[in-house]
Scaffold this active site. Structure first.
Site: not given
Ligand code: HPA
Length: 323
Positions: A41, A72, A98, A100-101, A128, A232-233, A256, A295
């Protein structure tokens, strides 16, 4: 020792078709890219350094799923990374898939396996991630030295199903998935770029399926089992790459910090309200909203640090001899 050619006739037909489609669009010097890159990302800026670049939209390549994530891209880029007298052919995914898609783990790793079919020897995967380790600040770059994957440990491992022997064996170990010389090269590059020990760290990536960001209890759980960051990847691609014999370098950018703050004490808040103020409840609710991962924040931090990651990856690739 370079990896042997993959026997395309031993694989499902979309691999051969995808190789043919890609090679039809690039000059001979890019037909066998030595390195593959999967951009996370906000990190597609990596493709900015590619010289004599050829871009192929995913929809023009047989076997590619459709990407659905805002922010993306969906482009396969091939070109050369250059430094001094080095000129290295590279293939890069701008936009990844991903789970989750709704994609299967097997679909998520199609591009990684295509890299191997094209002749790629080593792969750089970026992502990320949320910082779990309290020493990781927003903007910290993390060399992944291991992972723990809740989906892959249970029923979402990309190698589940008929083993594709043309790539690798049925039961590959993952204890050696993250290539040590490539990690050393990354830290050498970080030193050359004057990145501090705080900015360039190492750790274990906790893989979750998403798309929800984690609850506080989930963050505490991931920390307690050894996660330094969460995302998540990446893990499916690392598994497929390692299975197929490619060397792996994986890099997380902390976008984050995960939320592990104490809970609102509802009883105390109620008492507080009864005593004439409702400040505690309101303040805590505001703080909760401010601290929650989102996001947009992930994409924004990606933009700021993308240039450092671009330089790191370019240096590692140009200064590493794969033979
Ligand atoms: N959690 C899961 N996936 C992420 C996060 C997170 O805090 N930050 C960026 N991708």
């Amino acid at each position: 020792m370079p990896l042997p050619e993959v026997d395309l006739s031993a694989l499902p037909s979309e691999y051969g078709a995808a190789v043919k489609a890609v090679r039809a669009k690039v000059p001979a010097a890019l037909a066998r890219p030595a390195w593959g890159i999967i951009c996370g990302s906000g990190l597609s800026g990596l493709a900015g350094s590619l010289k004599d670049k050829v871009e192929i939209p995913y929809e023009q390549i047989p076997g590619f799923p459709n990407s659905t994530v805002h922010g993306h891209k969906s482009i396969l880029a091939l070109g050369f990374l250059e430094q001094g007298d080095k000129r290295v052919p590279v293939v890069a995914c701008l936009g990844r898939f991903h789970m989750y898609e709704g994609h299967s783990p097997q679909d998520c790793v199609f591009p990684t396996r295509l890299f191997r079919c094209l002749g790629t020897q080593a792969i750089v995967v970026t992502n990320a991630a949320g910082g779990i380790n309290p020493n990781f600040e927003v903007g910290t770059i993390v060399a992944m030295h291991d992972h723990l994957s809740l989906p892959c440990l249970t029923d979402k491992n990309p190698l589940i199903g008929h083993n594709l022997d043309a790539f690798g064996s049925r039961f590959p170990p993952l204890s050696n998935a993250y290539d040590i010389p490539l990690r050393l090269a990354l830290f050498r590059a970080a030193n050359a770029l004057n990145l501090s020990a705080k900015d360039m760290q190492q750790g274990t990536y906790a893989h979750v399926s998403g798309p929800t960001y984690e609850s506080r209890a989930e963050c505490r759980f991931l920390r307690s089992i050894g996660g330094d960051c969460v995302g998540m990847s990446t893990v499916p691609e690392v598994i497929a790459a390692h299975h197929a014999g490619m060397r792996v370098l994986a890099i997380s950018l902390i976008t984050n910090k995960v939320v592990v703050d104490d809970y609102l004490d509802a009883r105390k808040a109620l008492q507080d309200q009864a005593n004439g103020g409702d400040a505690l409840g309101k303040k805590t609710a505001d703080a909760d909203t401010a601290a929650a991962a989102n996001h947009e924040e992930v994409l924004e931090v990606g933009k700021r640090r993308a240039e450092d990651i671009r330089k790191l990856v370019e240096t590692v690739i140009c200064q590493t001899d794969l033979d």
